[in-house]
Every structure is written in structure tokens, then in C-alpha cells.
Design a protein around this motif. Sequence first.
Motif, PDB file in Angstrom:
ATOM      1  N   LYS A  88       0.833  -1.219  -0.003  1.00  0.00           N
ATOM      2  CA  LYS A  88       0.174  -0.083   0.043  1.00  0.00           C
ATOM      3  C   LYS A  88       1.040   1.230   0.217  1.00  0.00           C
ATOM      4  O   LYS A  88       0.580   2.299  -0.566  1.00  0.00           O
ATOM      5  N   HIS A  89       2.077   1.200   0.981  1.00  0.00           N
ATOM      6  CA  HIS A  89       2.745   2.410   0.726  1.00  0.00           C
ATOM      7  C   HIS A  89       4.295   2.117   0.233  1.00  0.00           C
ATOM      8  O   HIS A  89       5.279   2.972   0.663  1.00  0.00           O
ATOM      9  N   GLY A  90       4.658   1.056  -0.067  1.00  0.00           N
ATOM     10  CA  GLY A  90       5.869   0.685  -0.640  1.00  0.00           C
ATOM     11  C   GLY A  90       6.109   0.336  -1.953  1.00  0.00           C
ATOM     12  O   GLY A  90       5.270  -0.028  -2.901  1.00  0.00           O
ATOM     13  N   SER A  91       7.416   0.019  -2.405  1.00  0.00           N
ATOM     14  CA  SER A  91       7.343  -0.251  -3.772  1.00  0.00           C
ATOM     15  C   SER A  91       7.995  -1.810  -3.692  1.00  0.00           C
ATOM     16  O   SER A  91       8.122  -2.460  -2.686  1.00  0.00           O
ATOM     17  N   ALA A  92       7.938  -2.313  -4.853  1.00  0.00           N
ATOM     18  CA  ALA A  92       8.234  -3.628  -5.033  1.00  0.00           C
ATOM     19  C   ALA A  92       9.772  -4.031  -4.770  1.00  0.00           C
ATOM     20  O   ALA A  92      10.513  -3.115  -4.954  1.00  0.00           O
ATOM     21  N   LYS A  93       9.948  -4.913  -3.842  1.00  0.00           N
ATOM     22  CA  LYS A  93      11.144  -5.464  -3.719  1.00  0.00           C
ATOM     23  C   LYS A  93      11.598  -6.670  -4.300  1.00  0.00           C
ATOM     24  O   LYS A  93      10.888  -7.570  -4.728  1.00  0.00           O
ATOM     25  N   MET A  94      13.034  -6.958  -4.576  1.00  0.00           N
ATOM     26  CA  MET A  94      13.603  -8.020  -5.160  1.00  0.00           C
ATOM     27  C   MET A  94      14.411  -8.641  -4.366  1.00  0.00           C
ATOM     28  O   MET A  94      15.583  -8.076  -3.568  1.00  0.00           O
ATOM     29  N   ARG A  95      14.360 -10.170  -4.052  1.00  0.00           N
ATOM     30  CA  ARG A  95      15.292 -11.051  -3.150  1.00  0.00           C
ATOM     31  C   ARG A  95      16.351 -11.699  -4.313  1.00  0.00           C
ATOM     32  O   ARG A  95      15.817 -12.231  -5.238  1.00  0.00           O
ATOM     33  N   ILE A  96      17.355 -11.601  -4.209  1.00  0.00           N
ATOM     34  CA  ILE A  96      18.520 -11.939  -5.178  1.00  0.00           C
ATOM     35  C   ILE A  96      19.361 -13.062  -4.296  1.00  0.00           C
ATOM     36  O   ILE A  96      20.088 -12.671  -3.257  1.00  0.00           O
TER      37      ILE A  96
END
Length: 129
Positions: free
Chosen positions: A36-44
Motif C-alpha cells: 500500500k505504501h511501498g515499492s516492489a522488492k527483489m530478493r537475489i
Amino acid sequence: MAKKVVEVRTLKKGKYVVIDGEPSKIVGVTTSSPGKHGSAKMRIEAIGIFDGQKRSIVKPVDSKIEVPVINKKVGQVLAIMGDTVQLMDLETYDTFEVPIPEELKDKLTEGAEVEYLEAMGKTKLLRVK
């Protein structure tokens, strides 16, 4: 120490990334959807090229991350000295020493051509041609 900076969203499985100052090969990528208040995150998830350690990092997809510039080159074995081998680059004729990986110990002979990897000032033997 050749590195370039790219956006996290451009990374894929099989590419390379710098995690904790160590060049690593990506073995898994997962993306979480934006909240709702954040951006997409990527786990590498990645494994170090030179030390074999597993590393992981979580970053927003629009942030920047360093990627190592990796050169695959061909060299010739000049001498085998215990756990190290002396190589000569077949393009520049420079000579240097590299540790021998376990899987190549019985395959190396003097005068053989080998492929090696060069990244961020380190070298690693890949295979015998």
C-alpha cells in the motif's frame, strides 16, 4: 576493479552481481508485489564466484546495484607447482599464478590450453580446452 551500475529490476538468473564486495552468480530471483505504501522488492540469491559462499540481498526494484565486468580468457599452462599453476595469457603473453580448483587437479598438464575467468582483480580457472 571493473564494475558497472545497473537497476535491480534488470537482473536475472545466471547473471552476475556484487554482494558484500564479492562478485557472485545469481541462482535465484524472487520479486514481491508493491504494498500500500511501498515499492516492489527483489530478493537475489547468489553464490560467490571465487569463494563459493551463498549470499542474498533484498533491494527495491528501482534502486541501483553494482555488477562486475567479467572477462573470459584463454591461457596456456607453463608450470604446475603443487596447488598453483603458472599461466600465460595467449593474447597479452602476461604470466601469472592461479590456484588449481579440485575438479581440475588431475586434468591439467604442462602446455595445455585452459579457459579462465577474470573479475575485480581476481582470477579463477574454469576448464581445460
